[in-house]
Design an enzyme around this catalytic site. Structure first.
Site, mmCIF file in Angstrom:
data_model
loop_
_atom_site.group_PDB
_atom_site.id
_atom_site.type_symbol
_atom_site.label_atom_id
_atom_site.label_comp_id
_atom_site.label_asym_id
_atom_site.label_seq_id
_atom_site.Cartn_x
_atom_site.Cartn_y
_atom_site.Cartn_z
ATOM 1 N N ASP A 10 -16.531 25.884 -29.320
ATOM 2 C CA ASP A 10 -17.678 26.601 -28.737
ATOM 3 C C ASP A 10 -17.888 27.846 -29.603
ATOM 4 O O ASP A 10 -17.773 28.987 -29.161
ATOM 5 C CB ASP A 10 -17.454 26.954 -27.270
ATOM 6 C CG ASP A 10 -16.272 27.882 -27.021
ATOM 7 O OD1 ASP A 10 -16.338 28.663 -26.045
ATOM 8 O OD2 ASP A 10 -15.281 27.853 -27.789
ATOM 9 N N ASP A 15 -13.327 30.752 -32.823
ATOM 10 C CA ASP A 15 -13.541 29.360 -33.233
ATOM 11 C C ASP A 15 -13.875 29.320 -34.723
ATOM 12 O O ASP A 15 -13.405 28.437 -35.465
ATOM 13 C CB ASP A 15 -14.703 28.731 -32.474
ATOM 14 C CG ASP A 15 -14.607 28.861 -30.973
ATOM 15 O OD1 ASP A 15 -14.764 29.995 -30.472
ATOM 16 O OD2 ASP A 15 -14.366 27.848 -30.310
ATOM 17 N N GLN A 233 -11.461 44.530 -22.803
ATOM 18 C CA GLN A 233 -10.156 44.096 -22.299
ATOM 19 C C GLN A 233 -9.060 44.491 -23.299
ATOM 20 O O GLN A 233 -8.472 43.624 -23.954
ATOM 21 C CB GLN A 233 -10.107 42.594 -22.022
ATOM 22 C CG GLN A 233 -10.751 41.702 -23.058
ATOM 23 C CD GLN A 233 -10.742 40.235 -22.633
ATOM 24 O OE1 GLN A 233 -9.745 39.701 -22.142
ATOM 25 N NE2 GLN A 233 -11.877 39.574 -22.818
ATOM 26 N N HIS A 245 -7.495 33.589 -30.769
ATOM 27 C CA HIS A 245 -6.887 32.498 -30.011
ATOM 28 C C HIS A 245 -6.934 31.145 -30.735
ATOM 29 O O HIS A 245 -5.927 30.486 -30.921
ATOM 30 C CB HIS A 245 -7.610 32.315 -28.664
ATOM 31 C CG HIS A 245 -7.829 33.553 -27.881
ATOM 32 N ND1 HIS A 245 -6.875 34.120 -27.062
ATOM 33 C CD2 HIS A 245 -8.926 34.339 -27.781
ATOM 34 C CE1 HIS A 245 -7.385 35.200 -26.475
ATOM 35 N NE2 HIS A 245 -8.611 35.366 -26.904
HETATM 36 O O1 RIB Z 1 -10.017 32.520 -23.677
HETATM 37 C C1 RIB Z 1 -10.160 32.406 -25.062
HETATM 38 C C2 RIB Z 1 -10.958 31.192 -25.409
HETATM 39 O O2 RIB Z 1 -12.263 31.281 -24.816
HETATM 40 C C3 RIB Z 1 -11.219 31.045 -26.913
HETATM 41 O O3 RIB Z 1 -11.315 29.691 -27.245
HETATM 42 C C4 RIB Z 1 -12.561 31.710 -27.101
HETATM 43 O O4 RIB Z 1 -13.272 31.209 -28.238
HETATM 44 C C5 RIB Z 1 -13.261 31.296 -25.832
HETATM 45 O O5 RIB Z 1 -13.759 29.988 -26.039
HETATM 46 CA CA CA Z 2 -13.300 28.897 -28.388
#
Ligand code: RIB
Ligand code: CA
Length: 316
Positions: A10, A15, A233, A245
């Protein structure tokens, strides 16, 4: 031999870093990417994915557009992206070097690709699991062809979208429940791990100093993430740094030892008012169910940053 992988994204800022790592790592063979509604609308996540491949000189990587809303919930706030951390369109130019959307829906491409495969393509969803769940529901036979699903998502200690839930799971909990219980080997890279592998302002400067398209883009995205996290945050005791992430999930395919995991029963709450979207982790096996998820509880931050610098210092 490089590991074959498909990314379901997404595309927002983390990403985008994950896509560049997957496209540039010599240890991975990126078969394609599928876009899904999540951080922003499906139009934007699709456009952003194309911009990334075009920018790093990998316009040939096939991109297929996926689902524009969750399986069962369309609450307005769930379609409202985290603009401060991701924005809508990435700070990259529109594709101009050949990256183009492939015809056909992402779900159908996933089904066709896995049915035709040798069972050697790792599936790495790093957004809401809508596409993956719909593909499994539409054609359950693909499951036997998926060797492993490496999910960025979930949280045990603390959520981000709510006190209980992480965004990817929270936005489409019904889809997440289908995937988590699909019976295939699952590694989950949750906030418990990604929040222990932060990338700092100094790291962004090192990425920019690489002098590569991927290094420049990653620096832009990391700095935007740090701004967004510090404003909305903040990481406890770590101002000036933010999680990336999705890139950690991809790096864990290259080197699984970069995360510490426990093999435990995990399921997804879909009914409770306060905890919908929570990944319920049974570390003490109190629920009488068998383990189904390799759940990451820690990550090696220095090695993660070193991998980003090594891989994003490459050119296509
Ligand atoms: O909570 C983090 C996730 O949510 C990651 O994949 C970020 O890109 C959003 O999609
Ligand atoms: Ca993501």
């Amino acid at each position: 031999m490089p590991t074959k992988v498909i990314l379901d994204v997404d595309t927002g800022t983390d990403d985008a870093v994950a896509l560049m790592v997957a496209a540039l790592s010599p240890d991975l063979d990126l078969v394609g990417a599928t876009s899904v509604n999540g951080n922003t609308t499906i139009d934007n996540t699709t456009e952003n994915t194309l911009r990334v491949f075009d920018w790093i000189g990998r316009p040939e990587v096939p991109v297929h557009r996926g689902c524009d809303r969750p399986l069962a919930r369309t609450q307005a706030e769930q379609l409202n992206p985290a603009r401060r951390i991701h924005g809508t369109l990435l700070d990259l130019p529109p594709a101009s070097r050949g990256a183009a959307l492939q015809p056909g829906h992402a779900v159908d491409w996933l089904i066709d690709t896995y049915l035709a495969s040798d069972g050697d393509i790792v599936l790495c969803p790093v957004g809401p699991l809508t596409n993956v769940a719909m593909a499994i529901q539409k054609e359950p036979r693909i499951l036997e062809a998926i060797p492993q699903i490496v999910i960025m998502g979930g949280a045990h200690d603390h959520g981000n979208s709510t006190p209980s839930a992480e965004f990817n799971i929270w936005l489409d909990p019904e889809a997440a429940r289908i995937v988590v219980n699909c019976g295939r080997p699952i590694r989950m890279i949750p906030l418990d791990a990604t929040h222990r592998a932060l990338v700092s302002v100094d790291d962004a400067a090192r990425l920019r100093a690489l002098g590569t398209p991927a290094g420049e883009a990653a620096a832009r995205f990391v700095l935007k993430r740090i701004d967004g996290y510090d404003a909305t945050q903040p990481m406890p005791h770590r101002a000036g740094a933010a999680p990336v992430h999705d890139a950690l999930a991809v790096c864990s395919i290259i080197d699984p030892s970069i995360v510490t995991t426990e093999f435990i029963p995990v399921d997804v709450e879909v009914n409770a008012e306060l905890s919908v979207g929570r990944t319920v982790c049974d570390f003490r096996f109190r629920g009488g169910k068998p383990a189904n998820v390799e759940f990451a509880i820690d990550a090696d931050e220095p090695r993660f940053v070193a991998m980003l610098l090594e891989i994003l210092g490459r050119t296509a």
